[in-house]
Design a protein around this motif. Structure first.
Motif, PDB file in Angstrom:
ATOM      1  N   LEU B 108       0.832  -1.206   0.000  1.00  0.00           N
ATOM      2  CA  LEU B 108       0.000   0.000   0.000  1.00  0.00           C
ATOM      3  C   LEU B 108       0.864   1.253   0.000  1.00  0.00           C
ATOM      4  N   ASP B 109       0.314   2.300  -0.583  1.00  0.00           N
ATOM      5  CA  ASP B 109       1.001   3.586  -0.595  1.00  0.00           C
ATOM      6  C   ASP B 109       0.971   4.170   0.822  1.00  0.00           C
ATOM      7  N   PRO B 110       2.122   4.400   1.417  1.00  0.00           N
ATOM      8  CA  PRO B 110       2.126   4.872   2.820  1.00  0.00           C
ATOM      9  C   PRO B 110       1.518   6.266   2.984  1.00  0.00           C
ATOM     10  N   ARG B 111       1.371   6.984   1.868  1.00  0.00           N
ATOM     11  CA  ARG B 111       0.779   8.342   1.968  1.00  0.00           C
ATOM     12  C   ARG B 111      -0.738   8.299   2.060  1.00  0.00           C
ATOM     13  N   ALA B 112      -1.332   7.141   1.791  1.00  0.00           N
ATOM     14  CA  ALA B 112      -2.807   7.071   1.730  1.00  0.00           C
ATOM     15  C   ALA B 112      -3.424   7.268   3.112  1.00  0.00           C
ATOM     16  N   ARG B 113      -4.424   8.125   3.169  1.00  0.00           N
ATOM     17  CA  ARG B 113      -5.110   8.451   4.429  1.00  0.00           C
ATOM     18  C   ARG B 113      -6.623   8.384   4.241  1.00  0.00           C
ATOM     19  N   TRP B 114      -7.307   7.929   5.270  1.00  0.00           N
ATOM     20  CA  TRP B 114      -8.755   8.103   5.299  1.00  0.00           C
ATOM     21  C   TRP B 114      -9.047   9.575   5.540  1.00  0.00           C
ATOM     22  N   GLN B 115     -10.214   9.992   5.154  1.00  0.00           N
ATOM     23  CA  GLN B 115     -10.493  11.433   5.230  1.00  0.00           C
ATOM     24  C   GLN B 115     -10.708  11.919   6.670  1.00  0.00           C
ATOM     25  N   ASP B 116     -10.701  10.990   7.641  1.00  0.00           N
ATOM     26  CA  ASP B 116     -10.717  11.422   9.043  1.00  0.00           C
ATOM     27  C   ASP B 116      -9.297  11.466   9.612  1.00  0.00           C
ATOM     28  N   GLY B 117      -8.288  11.264   8.758  1.00  0.00           N
ATOM     29  CA  GLY B 117      -6.896  11.411   9.187  1.00  0.00           C
ATOM     30  C   GLY B 117      -6.179  10.105   9.452  1.00  0.00           C
ATOM     31  N   GLN B 118      -6.902   9.008   9.639  1.00  0.00           N
ATOM     32  CA  GLN B 118      -6.256   7.714   9.915  1.00  0.00           C
ATOM     33  C   GLN B 118      -5.551   7.189   8.658  1.00  0.00           C
ATOM     34  N   SER B 119      -4.501   6.410   8.884  1.00  0.00           N
ATOM     35  CA  SER B 119      -3.795   5.816   7.739  1.00  0.00           C
ATOM     36  C   SER B 119      -4.596   4.653   7.165  1.00  0.00           C
ATOM     37  N   VAL B 120      -4.456   4.463   5.866  1.00  0.00           N
ATOM     38  CA  VAL B 120      -5.043   3.279   5.238  1.00  0.00           C
ATOM     39  C   VAL B 120      -4.057   2.128   5.435  1.00  0.00           C
ATOM     40  N   THR B 121      -4.550   1.006   5.955  1.00  0.00           N
ATOM     41  CA  THR B 121      -3.635  -0.105   6.267  1.00  0.00           C
ATOM     42  C   THR B 121      -4.078  -1.383   5.563  1.00  0.00           C
ATOM     43  N   ALA B 122      -3.193  -2.370   5.652  1.00  0.00           N
ATOM     44  CA  ALA B 122      -3.514  -3.676   5.069  1.00  0.00           C
ATOM     45  C   ALA B 122      -4.700  -4.306   5.795  1.00  0.00           C
ATOM     46  N   ALA B 123      -4.874  -3.944   7.062  1.00  0.00           N
ATOM     47  CA  ALA B 123      -6.026  -4.483   7.814  1.00  0.00           C
ATOM     48  C   ALA B 123      -7.339  -4.024   7.165  1.00  0.00           C
ATOM     49  N   ASP B 124      -7.327  -2.825   6.604  1.00  0.00           N
ATOM     50  CA  ASP B 124      -8.520  -2.348   5.898  1.00  0.00           C
ATOM     51  C   ASP B 124      -8.804  -3.228   4.680  1.00  0.00           C
ATOM     52  N   VAL B 125      -7.746  -3.640   4.005  1.00  0.00           N
ATOM     53  CA  VAL B 125      -7.918  -4.487   2.806  1.00  0.00           C
ATOM     54  C   VAL B 125      -8.498  -5.844   3.206  1.00  0.00           C
ATOM     55  N   ALA B 126      -7.937  -6.435   4.258  1.00  0.00           N
ATOM     56  CA  ALA B 126      -8.433  -7.739   4.720  1.00  0.00           C
ATOM     57  C   ALA B 126      -9.884  -7.612   5.196  1.00  0.00           C
ATOM     58  N   PHE B 127     -10.161  -6.547   5.918  1.00  0.00           N
ATOM     59  CA  PHE B 127     -11.530  -6.302   6.402  1.00  0.00           C
ATOM     60  C   PHE B 127     -12.506  -6.180   5.213  1.00  0.00           C
ATOM     61  N   THR B 128     -12.076  -5.451   4.191  1.00  0.00           N
ATOM     62  CA  THR B 128     -12.927  -5.250   3.023  1.00  0.00           C
ATOM     63  C   THR B 128     -13.264  -6.581   2.349  1.00  0.00           C
ATOM     64  N   PHE B 129     -12.243  -7.434   2.187  1.00  0.00           N
ATOM     65  CA  PHE B 129     -12.493  -8.746   1.574  1.00  0.00           C
ATOM     66  C   PHE B 129     -13.469  -9.550   2.430  1.00  0.00           C
ATOM     67  N   ASP B 130     -13.273  -9.474   3.730  1.00  0.00           N
ATOM     68  CA  ASP B 130     -14.149 -10.196   4.658  1.00  0.00           C
ATOM     69  C   ASP B 130     -15.604  -9.732   4.491  1.00  0.00           C
ATOM     70  N   ILE B 131     -15.783  -8.436   4.347  1.00  0.00           N
ATOM     71  CA  ILE B 131     -17.138  -7.877   4.190  1.00  0.00           C
ATOM     72  C   ILE B 131     -17.749  -8.311   2.859  1.00  0.00           C
ATOM     73  N   TYR B 132     -16.984  -8.162   1.796  1.00  0.00           N
ATOM     74  CA  TYR B 132     -17.526  -8.473   0.457  1.00  0.00           C
ATOM     75  C   TYR B 132     -17.912  -9.951   0.335  1.00  0.00           C
ATOM     76  N   THR B 133     -17.261 -10.813   1.103  1.00  0.00           N
ATOM     77  CA  THR B 133     -17.528 -12.246   0.944  1.00  0.00           C
ATOM     78  C   THR B 133     -18.418 -12.795   2.065  1.00  0.00           C
ATOM     79  N   ASP B 134     -18.876 -11.948   2.953  1.00  0.00           N
ATOM     80  CA  ASP B 134     -19.728 -12.386   4.060  1.00  0.00           C
ATOM     81  C   ASP B 134     -21.163 -12.591   3.561  1.00  0.00           C
ATOM     82  N   SER B 135     -21.707 -13.757   3.807  1.00  0.00           N
ATOM     83  CA  SER B 135     -23.068 -14.037   3.303  1.00  0.00           C
ATOM     84  C   SER B 135     -24.104 -13.145   3.991  1.00  0.00           C
ATOM     85  N   LEU B 136     -23.826 -12.680   5.207  1.00  0.00           N
ATOM     86  CA  LEU B 136     -24.779 -11.792   5.884  1.00  0.00           C
ATOM     87  C   LEU B 136     -24.839 -10.423   5.205  1.00  0.00           C
TER      88      LEU B 136
END
Lengths: 326, 557
Positions: B108-136
């Motif tokens: 990931l690009d280390p400069r990437a930030r969420w618009q509330d100031g937090q850094s974008v991390t690999a945990a966000d990527v894993a979380f996103t995959f988890d959400i997209y593939t969750d049957s609920l």
């Protein structure tokens, strides 16, 4: 009076209940599915099946109906399928624009209708009366959506006098004062209000003409003239005041017309009101939103009717007499 | 009767109200944005997004808007090549590499930030995959991610994708379906309530634009993030203005009430926009194709063959009776082409040399006669064993173009002795009936993904979920599988061509049109580039030169 009011309210509740029931059954029986394809995308059948289960649409219709009524009694209108939010929120957002449009249309309707009606009544069967009567009939016969499209084309697209739809300029409003934004809303309101108001005004004018003609021959009008009062005072104060009494009923009758007319006018003018919301909900088979919108619209119409009856009774002492109000 | 008009006097309170109104109106905030980073762009949208939460919607206007707010790991390039990874552009991922044939690693690009100031991390990527593939959560993109077995984190800026199997479009699947989401904001939302999450009406993203406001039924406004790590967007404000239909949207753009519309749609709209001096038109390859589908199963009973269209030779005869080029000219003019099969203009496998059934009414008539369909009673309609050659075409009332096609097809079939009636129904009914197989023939339009690999099998293979006509050919299915697995573009293209030629010979449909899209954008906007698969994906690079700025562009929100 109290007993009459209670009876009237009970009837109103029964009407609302009946309309909600009919709407619920009809929209559920209509072919099509709320989670099917749109014009652009096919929906995965597995996703559809899960959504159907999630929203309880796999239950028999009577079970769904009982659940709906139970939630309704708790004050819950459910979740909109198409808007991904509570139905109450979706409807609440559209009530102010619809009331604004209906209110403005009512002003146009009554201002023009009243003036025309009085003008025609004081010149009965003369040239002006006949011409205006036919003009009024012409407008009364026009479908609102057609008149709206013509006004939009002429004043919006060709002459650029009014905006082409919407309720306000999204660029301007956040940048200017509230007063100027209000002015912008009025500017956007002009064509849709005129469309709804003009069609209604034609009916109002005919109604008012008849009412005025009825009272100008009454004894109290003759007495007023005999007392030497000016004609304007006789007409506006003595005749019109009494001729206005049936107008209260007319307001009650105008409200459903404005709400139903608004369905098409809001769609033509991209006005973000309940009419446009309902049309979209019907096409998307958004069952909770359609039923919720029907509930609110019916409630408003019935309430308007009860209110008109009450006002009528208050305004006319004869109806308050024992046995007068039925 | 005469009366004296009293002198007109303005009551004091009316005058006071007037003065206050004038004063209020005069107290307008100062306007003053100047330079390269001003400008407001109003998009006229013929609809409103349902929610601005990427995993739970595939609605076009939602995609247009949240595409500016949320980033993907990488974006499809202008070549639209979905095979391999060489034509993809880095976005949230600065770079990537393959650890082994089944393991893809994103840095990931280390400069990437969420618009509330937090850094974008690999945990966000894993979380996103988890959400997209969750049957609920029940994302419509879930099935597109079934080839990915897991997404894990190696460190805060490294996300690792593991695949079940190797195939040419692994990278495309890894990056194209998911917009990365902020785990720290969305983790508390119960999975079963994602469809109605409040976040979806006020999203916080990591893209070039920040969400400002959503006025239900009216508009959504975004503002440029001046600190965006891939470069500050030139246009400061983006506003989507919602209208109930495309006609109003186009009228708003022509009248100057809006600045851009992504697809002008039917030729009439294009003609209207062409004569508008304030607009520049941008044609680009379309993702749609339309066809007359024959239902190969009995109308209403998918277990039995259709009494007419179960016969391959009859379908071929009817297909040859249609002057597709003539219909295309009549309905679309130059804005569409006749597709050489089930193909959208967007696809790189579009090949005009693909073998198709010719337009040959004489041959069609001979085939029908050979099949026993003759006009035995001289009424102009062929019959066989006492049964007339008659069927119905289903068409949605929402599409004027498809209705026009249906009428023209009716006439062309009449000329060779087929009695065709039209069933014009509302779109919901149309969709329900085509899905359930309750039709004889239907004029269908399909929107395609950037790659044929997902769209084509879905609509035309035996197991395809949107195979309305129930076409089933093991040869075609096998060729599709081989084409999807081909490691190189040229090999894939050859296999796709063979598959489509096989389908064309079976004539399960008559392929009628594949339009090019035309966008209209106000002339004061420059550097306009439109990516066919995601119309407004490059808006952050568009600009309005300082000397072209209007008062509306300069207005301070």
């Amino acid at each position: 009076m109290t007993a009459w009011l209670v009876r009237r309210l009970a009837a109103a509740i029964a009407i609302v209940f009946a309309v909600v029931t009919i709407t619920f059954v009809l929209i559920h029986l209509a072919p099509g599915t709320p989670f099917g394809a749109d014009e652009q995308h096919q929906q995965d059948p597995e996703v559809i099946a899960r959504l159907v289960r999630q929203f309880g649409l796999d239950q028999p219709l009577p079970v769904q109906y009982v659940l709906y009524l139970r939630n309704l009694l708790r004050g819950e209108l459910g979740q909109s399928f198409s808007q991904h939010r509570p139905v109450a929120d979706a409807i609440a957002d559209t009530i102010p624009p619809t009331l604004t449009l209906a209110g403005a249309a009512l002003v146009v309707d009554f201002a023009i209708g009243l003036a025309l009606g009085v003008y025609q009544a004081v010149r009965p069967r003369r040239f002006g009366d006949i011409v205006l009567g036919n003009v009024a009939l012409f407008f009364h016969s026009l479908p609102t959506f057609w008149l709206g499209l013509v006004l939009l084309l002429v004043f919006g697209q060709w002459l650029h006098v009014f905006p082409v739809g919407g309720m306000r300029d999204p660029v301007l409003c956040p940048s200017v004062t509230s007063a100027r934004c209000l002015g912008d809303v009025v500017w956007h309101l002009a064509l849709p209000a005129l469309t709804l108001g003009l069609v209604g005004a034609a009916g109002t004018a005919r109604y008012q003409r008849a009412a005025m003609l009825e009272v100008v021959g009454e004894d109290y009008v003759r007495t007023a003239r005999a007392k030497g009062l000016g004609e304007r005072r006789v007409l506006l104060v003595h005749a019109l005041r009494n001729a206005l009494l049936p107008f209260i009923t007319l307001i009650g009758l105008a409200f459903p017309f404005l709400l139903t007319g608004a369905v098409l006018v809001e769609t033509v003018f991209a006005w973000p009101g309940m009419g446009r919301l309902s049309v979209g909900a019907i096409f998307q088979r958004d069952y909770p939103l359609v039923t919720g919108a029907a509930l609110v619209a019916t409630g408003a119409v019935v309430l308007g009717s009860v209110l008109a009856d009450v006002l009528y009774a208050v305004a006319d002492p004869r109806l308050r007499a024992p046995g007068g109000a039925r | 009767m005469a009366f004296t008009r009293p002198p007109v006097r303005l009551p004091a309170h009316v005058a006071l109200v007037g003065v206050v109104l004038v004063a209020l109106t005069g107290c307008e905030r100062r306007r003053g944005c100047a330079g390269d980073y001003c400008g407001t762009l109003v998009f006229a949208a013929a609809g409103e997004p349902d929610i601005l939460l990427p995993p739970v919607t595939q609605q076009q206007y939602a995609l247009d808007i949240f595409g500016q707010v949320f980033l993907k790991l990488a974006d499809l390039g202008l070549s639209q090549n979905t095979i391999g990874d060489e034509d993809f552009q880095p976005r949230l991922a600065q770079r990537w590499e393959w650890d082994d044939p089944l393991t893809l690693v994103f840095h990931l690009d280390p400069r990437a930030r969420w618009q509330d100031g937090q850094s974008v991390t690999a945990a966000d990527v894993a979380f996103t995959f988890d959400i997209y593939t969750d049957s609920l959560v029940n994302s419509p993109f879930r099935s597109s991610l079934r080839t990915i077995s897991a997404v894990t984190t190696r460190d805060s800026l490294t996300a690792v994708f593991r695949f079940h199997a190797r195939y040419p479009e692994m990278f495309y699947d890894a990056v194209n379906h998911m917009h990365i989401l902020p785990a720290h904001l969305l983790r508390p939302v119960p999975r079963s309530q994602w469809r109605s999450a409040a976040f979806g009406r006020a999203p916080v993203g990591d893209g070039p634009y920040r969400f400002v406001v959503w006025k239900a039924g009216e508009s959504v406004e975004l503002t440029a993030d001046s600190t965006f790590f891939l470069g500050r967007p030139h246009i400061r404000r983006l506003i989507w203005r919602f209208t109930p239909n495309l006609q109003v949207a186009v009228t708003q753009v022509i009248a100057g009430d809006a600045d851009a519309v992504e697809v002008l749609g039917p030729p009439d709209n294009v003609k209207r926009a062409q004569v508008a001096a304030n607009l520049a038109l941008y044609p680009y390859r379309g993702e749609l194709y339309g066809f007359l589908a024959f239902n190969l199963s009995t109308n209403g009973d998918t277990t039995k063959p259709h009494p007419l269209f179960g016969d391959r030779q009859l379908r071929r005869a009817l297909a040859m009776a249609v002057d597709r080029e003539g219909l295309r000219k009549s309905v679309w003019g130059d804005l569409a082409q006749v597709p050489p099969g089930p193909l959208a203009r967007l696809w790189s496998i579009w090949d005009p040399e693909t073998r198709q059934l010719p337009y040959d009414t004489a041959q069609a008539a001979r085939m029908l006669t050979w099949l026993g369909w003759r006009d035995s009673n001289g009424d102009g309609i062929r019959d066989r064993d006492g049964q007339p050659l008659a069927f119905r075409i289903l068409v949605p009332t929402t599409s004027a173009l498809r209705r026009q096609y249906a009428v023209l097809l009716q006439e062309q079939f009449r000329r060779i002795g087929a009695d065709v009636q039209l069933d014009e129904v509302e779109f919901g009914v149309f969709d329900g009936r085509t899905q359930a197989g309750r039709f004889d023939a239907a004029v269908i339009a399909r929107q395609a993904d950037p790659t044929p690999t997902s769209s084509l099998p879905q609509v035309w293979t035996t197991a395809g979920r949107s195979n309305a006509g129930r076409y089933a050919s093991p040869v075609f299915d096998r060729l599709v599988d081989q084409a999807s697995a081909a490691p190189r573009r040229d090999a894939a293209k050859a296999l796709w061509r063979r598959a489509i030629e096989t389908l064309n010979q079976d004539a399960p449909a008559v392929f009628l049109y594949a339009p090019d899209n035309v966008a209209a954008v106000n002339r004061r906007v420059t550097d306009v580039v439109i990516r066919p698969d995601d119309y407004w994906a490059l808006v952050r690079t568009w600009r309005i030169p300082a000397d072209q700025l209007t008062d509306r562009d300069r207005a301070e929100p």
